[in-house]
Design a protein around this motif. Structure first.
Motif, PDB file in Angstrom:
ATOM      1  N   ALA A 103       0.853  -1.195   0.000  1.00 50.86           N
ATOM      2  CA  ALA A 103       0.000   0.000   0.000  1.00 50.86           C
ATOM      3  C   ALA A 103       0.886   1.241   0.000  1.00 50.86           C
ATOM      4  O   ALA A 103       2.003   1.235   0.516  1.00 50.86           O
ATOM      5  CB  ALA A 103      -0.910   0.002   1.222  1.00 50.86           C
ATOM      6  N   SER A 104       0.399   2.302  -0.614  1.00 56.34           N
ATOM      7  CA  SER A 104       1.172   3.538  -0.686  1.00 56.34           C
ATOM      8  C   SER A 104       1.210   4.200   0.681  1.00 56.34           C
ATOM      9  O   SER A 104       0.205   4.243   1.396  1.00 56.34           O
ATOM     10  CB  SER A 104       0.561   4.492  -1.712  1.00 56.34           C
ATOM     11  N   SER A 105       2.387   4.723   1.052  1.00 52.74           N
ATOM     12  CA  SER A 105       2.547   5.339   2.364  1.00 52.74           C
ATOM     13  C   SER A 105       1.995   6.759   2.343  1.00 52.74           C
ATOM     14  O   SER A 105       2.294   7.540   1.440  1.00 52.74           O
ATOM     15  CB  SER A 105       4.019   5.367   2.765  1.00 52.74           C
ATOM     16  N   PRO A 106       1.205   7.115   3.364  1.00 55.17           N
ATOM     17  CA  PRO A 106       0.655   8.472   3.418  1.00 55.17           C
ATOM     18  C   PRO A 106       1.539   9.452   4.186  1.00 55.17           C
ATOM     19  O   PRO A 106       1.107  10.556   4.497  1.00 55.17           O
ATOM     20  CB  PRO A 106      -0.676   8.269   4.136  1.00 55.17           C
ATOM     21  N   ILE A 107       2.791   9.053   4.514  1.00 55.20           N
ATOM     22  CA  ILE A 107       3.652   9.861   5.365  1.00 55.20           C
ATOM     23  C   ILE A 107       3.815  11.272   4.806  1.00 55.20           C
ATOM     24  O   ILE A 107       3.887  12.255   5.561  1.00 55.20           O
ATOM     25  CB  ILE A 107       5.034   9.201   5.502  1.00 55.20           C
ATOM     26  N   ALA A 108       3.865  11.401   3.479  1.00 52.45           N
ATOM     27  CA  ALA A 108       4.095  12.722   2.876  1.00 52.45           C
ATOM     28  C   ALA A 108       3.020  13.728   3.303  1.00 52.45           C
ATOM     29  O   ALA A 108       3.299  14.930   3.404  1.00 52.45           O
ATOM     30  CB  ALA A 108       4.130  12.597   1.363  1.00 52.45           C
ATOM     31  N   LYS A 109       1.805  13.249   3.550  1.00 55.14           N
ATOM     32  CA  LYS A 109       0.730  14.161   3.965  1.00 55.14           C
ATOM     33  C   LYS A 109       0.936  14.676   5.389  1.00 55.14           C
ATOM     34  O   LYS A 109       0.437  15.752   5.751  1.00 55.14           O
ATOM     35  CB  LYS A 109      -0.622  13.447   3.889  1.00 55.14           C
ATOM     36  N   LEU A 110       1.694  13.917   6.190  1.00 56.43           N
ATOM     37  CA  LEU A 110       1.868  14.271   7.591  1.00 56.43           C
ATOM     38  C   LEU A 110       2.937  15.338   7.783  1.00 56.43           C
ATOM     39  O   LEU A 110       2.816  16.196   8.669  1.00 56.43           O
ATOM     40  CB  LEU A 110       2.241  13.021   8.388  1.00 56.43           C
ATOM     41  N   GLN A 111       3.957  15.309   6.968  1.00 57.81           N
ATOM     42  CA  GLN A 111       5.129  16.165   7.195  1.00 57.81           C
ATOM     43  C   GLN A 111       4.815  17.656   7.270  1.00 57.81           C
ATOM     44  O   GLN A 111       5.272  18.342   8.190  1.00 57.81           O
ATOM     45  CB  GLN A 111       6.184  15.876   6.133  1.00 57.81           C
ATOM     46  N   PRO A 112       4.038  18.235   6.344  1.00 56.93           N
ATOM     47  CA  PRO A 112       3.758  19.679   6.475  1.00 56.93           C
ATOM     48  C   PRO A 112       2.931  20.032   7.702  1.00 56.93           C
ATOM     49  O   PRO A 112       3.050  21.128   8.241  1.00 56.93           O
ATOM     50  CB  PRO A 112       2.984  20.001   5.182  1.00 56.93           C
TER      51      PRO A 112
END
Length: 833
Positions: free
Chosen positions: A465-474
């Motif tokens: 599954a694609s990681s949603p981490i990028a949405k969390l960083q900002p």
């Protein structure tokens, strides 16, 4: 003029022409028995004959009640030996007794066979009896009714059916009409049962399904009105038990028995819970029409507890969302508005139900309603130690409270229900609403708590599954440094626990960098007199966040086998907390001295501050004492944070470091002393080492507390006694002792949920069930039995749950909960998208 007198009994009569005495029946002329009276005439009682001789022997007296002596008949003394009771066939109350024997007692609540509802014309109390009571005398269900007996109205007679119409000349139109009607009904039935719904389970038609559509919710077979309503199911449940080698048939039987039991339950709350459970099971299986049918029945029979419909309605809503039917999910949101208004403003059940409602509102874009449901901060945080792990274990469908509780925050959640909403959204794959929900929190600590949960879930997405981490960083970038360190430290720990060393080290480096921006404060000393008078407490949130972040970093380092580094980081966490307030023992000693020696302290203040008058000294002393109280509060906050962090880490690989720090802090003197041995820390260490099999270290800790004369805390002693009773095979006694023990309800429920989960996972559901049978509190027992039976069914012990549900004599409410656990634990878990 003298009246005629009977020669037999001596009574005078008014009628001059009377032949026979109306009193004794003898002839007025001769005094002999009248020939007209014959065999049916009865002689006068001896006691009524003036001057008659006393009988030779008294009849045996009836025993009087032990409470008091029976009152003598009116007009006779206790010593009147001439009184002889009349024979039985002369009982003046004979007719009244016969009438009372035919009066039917109304019941206050409906039950099987008691379907006829009657309203007392005197006090308007509603009562229930058998339908055979029409036209008969009945007695009001209200024992205080002034005129309790009245006649039930006659049954309404239906008009005879009209004569059948003449047969049509041709049967072809009738046959064709019937043919097409059957086709239409078949299509409608297939649609209604979910045949054309892709995600719904297909159920074969069977007679029981047809029965549920045409039989009223409370069947009323003939039951004697004198028979009390039972609180346990009188019939033998085994009569419907299918063979063990037919799992599908047993599931079907359990569902049918759950419905039957809900009909038999007299209490509105239990009836609502059982119907809601049936709706929940159907919704989780994808059979939405059946779920709605059960909700309809629930709302018909239990209108005062509509809020029990919230959980199954949200299950229906999640089903619609998973199927991509956003409009249908929005319609469910509208349906929830009514039950939501009935949800009590406070209480244990509200703390559990409200996060489910808020999470669904958030998922369908109704963030304002979600906020209104749980509030910006949590006014029910006291339930947090139970709410968050219990809601989590239900939402992830593991029903394992013990595991969920072990993964809680090191410090208590600031707003537990908001964290629970975040977890529910994440478990349903609602990443964006969960992130939006976290950002909505106005309090930084509450927002951090929710983002911590988001980050831990993001690093554990399924493979592929694609990681949603990028949405969390900002979002994390906008947090203060300590809060940012907490989020990355939690993500590092999640990686480390899954043995993913490289990403764990990357996250740890980011967390250390963020925490480095928070200066470690010098330990706060007790201020001088003038500074005490001017003291204003600092906001502890930033330093609390820093201490928390450092402790989680130490936990991650220990998971990565960096024990020395972890021990030093843990000491840093405690150093952050020392900036919140001074030493607790030293500050309390100063306050006690001021209160004990008030006059001396007042004089010292007057001298030191060069005060002119006694009034100034008195006012200054009162302010000084109040400011010392504020210092004690700050010192207590510091110590609570320190001791809670150490106690939470006592159950991790850091326990050796925790014990070393606890001994060192307790051995210090003056303002450097930290009384860790007087907190929960040593007892958590003892428990951890006992469970781990290291009795030597557990005994060493106990010897240290004994040497200082530290008594065992009440809850620790209670837990020890309860564990011993369970180990001795006295589980039911343990349940009774739990309720009687001196501990708050939240602690009791947490212990009960944890213990029964541990027993169940060890294959000892029977022991867990026996423990719960000793608990009388309905909410405490129901919530635990529901979770425990579902866990047993989920972990391969469904037979044990089924067997428990068949015990004769268990309360109907328990039987319904067991059926629910048996069923829900065997529904496959759906993976979030």
């Amino acid at each position: 003029m003298s009246l005629p007198t009977c020669k037999a009994c001596g009574q005078s009569v008014l009628d001059d022409d009377v032949e026979d005495c109306p009193f004794c029946g003898a002839s007025m002329k001769t005094g002999q028995p009248s020939k007209k009276a014959g065999a049916g005439a009865k002689p006068a009682p001896q006691a009524a004959r003036p001057g008659a001789a006393k009988p030779a022997a008294k009849p045996a007296a009836r025993p009087a009640p032990s409470s008091s002596r029976a009152a003598p008949p009116m007009g006779l003394d206790d010593d009147d030996d001439d009184f002889v009771p009349p024979p039985p066939d002369d009982d003046p109350f004979e007719l009244e007794k016969k009438a009372a024997a035919t009066v039917i007692q109304l019941r206050a609540a409906p039950a099987k066979g008691l379907s006829l509802k009657l309203v007392c014309p005197m006090c308007e109390t509603v009562g229930y009896t058998t339908s055979k009571a029409h036209g008969q005398s009945v007695k009001c269900a209200n024992p205080k009714c002034l005129v309790p007996v009245f006649t039930a109205p006659e049954a309404k007679k239906e008009a005879p059916p009209p004569p059948p119409p003449a047969p049509p000349r041709s049967k072809v139109p009738l046959i064709m009409g019937a043919f097409f009607t059957l086709i239409a009904l078949g299509i409608a039935g297939a649609w209604y049962s979910g045949f054309f719904e892709g995600n719904a389970a297909i159920r074969p038609a069977n007679p029981d399904d047809i029965r549920d559509l045409i039989v009223e919710d409370n069947p009323t077979p003939d039951v004697s009105p004198d028979k009390p309503a039972p609180d346990t199911k009188p019939s033998d449940p085994d009569s419907k038990a299918p063979p063990k080698d037919d799992p599908a048939a047993r599931l079907k039987a359990a569902y049918d028995l759950l419905i039957d039991t809900s009909r038999d339950l007299p209490e509105e709350r239990n009836k609502a819970i059982s119907r809601a459970a049936a709706a929940e099971i159907s919704a989780l299986r994808g059979n939405i029409p059946e779920a709605r049918e059960q909700l309809t029945q629930m709302l018909k029979r239990a209108r005062n507890v509509d809020y029990y419909a919230i959980a199954p309605l949200t299950d229906i809503g999640w089903h619609e969302l998973a199927a991509g039917r956003a409009d249908a999910a929005a319609a469910v949101g509208k349906e929830l508005e009514g039950p939501a208004k009935q949800l009590p403003p406070f209480g244990r059940e509200t703390a559990e139900i409200s996060p489910q409602l808020a999470a669904f509102y958030a998922a369908i874009g109704r963030m304002a309603d979600a906020e209104a449901t749980v509030g910006p901060t949590d006014d029910q945080a006291a339930f947090g130690p139970v709410t968050v792990p219990l809601v989590t274990s239900v939402a992830n469908r593991t029903y394992d409270f013990e595991t969920a509780a072990a993964n809680e925050s090191l410090l208590p959640w600031t707003a537990p229900r908001r964290v629970a909403v975040t977890r529910i959204l994440l478990l349903h794959g609602q990443w964006d609403p969960a992130l939006e929900w976290a950002k909505k929190a106005s309090d930084v600590e509450v927002r951090t708590d929710c983002l911590v949960e988001w980050g831990k879930a993001a690093v554990n997405v399924p493979a592929g599954a694609s990681s949603p981490i990028a949405k969390l960083q900002p979002v994390v970038a906008d947090l203060p440094p300590a809060a940012k360190a907490r989020v990355y430290a939690a993500m590092a720990l999640a990686h480390a626990e899954e043995l993913r060393s490289e990403p764990a080290q990357t996250m740890l480096a980011t967390a250390r960098e963020a925490l480095g921006a928070v200066k470690t404060p010098d330990p706060m000393a007790i201020p001088a007199t003038k500074q005490i008078l001017d003291y204003n407490p600092v906001d502890p949130s930033a330093l609390r966040q820093a201490a928390h972040a450092a402790a989680v970093i130490a936990q991650a380092e220990a998971a990565l086998k960096e024990e020395a580094k972890a021990s030093e980081t843990l000491k840093t966490a405690l150093a952050y907390a020392r900036g919140i307030g001074p030493s607790l023992p030293a500050t309390m000693a100063k306050l006690e001295a001021a209160e004990k020696n008030g006059e001396a302290t007042q004089n010292a203040l007057k001298s030191e501050l060069k005060l002119r008058t006694a009034d100034e000294a008195r006012i200054t002393f009162n302010n000084y004492r109040r400011q010392l109280g504020r210092l004690v509060d700050a010192a207590r906050q510091r110590f609570v944070i320190q001791s809670r962090l150490l106690a939470s880490l006592a159950n991790t690989p850091l326990r050796n470091a925790v014990w070393e720090i606890a001994q060192e802090g307790d051995a210090e003197a003056g303002e450097d002393r930290e009384p860790y041995l007087e907190s929960s820390v040593p007892w958590e260490l003892i428990n951890s080492w006992w469970k781990g099999g290291d009795s030597a270290k557990a005994n060493a800790v106990r010897e240290a507390t004994d040497a200082k004369g530290i008594s065992v805390p009440a809850e620790v002693a209670l837990a020890s006694d309860l564990d011993a009773l369970v180990a001795e095979g006295k589980a039911a006694a343990a349940g009774q002792s739990l309720e009687a023990g001196m501990a708050d309800k939240v602690w009791k429920e947490r212990w009960l949920l944890t213990t029964t989960a541990r027993l169940t996972k060890a294959g000892k559901f029977e022991t867990a069930h026996a423990l719960l049978r000793g608990v009388k509190d309905p909410i405490l027992r129901d919530s635990t039995l529901s979770a425990t039976s579902a866990l047993a069914s989920r972990t391969g012990h469904a037979d044990a749950v089924w067997n428990a549900s068949q015990f004769k004599g268990i309360p109907l409410s328990d039987r319904a909960v067991l059926y629910r656990g048996f069923l829900v634990g065997q529904i496959p878990k759906a993976q979030p998208k």
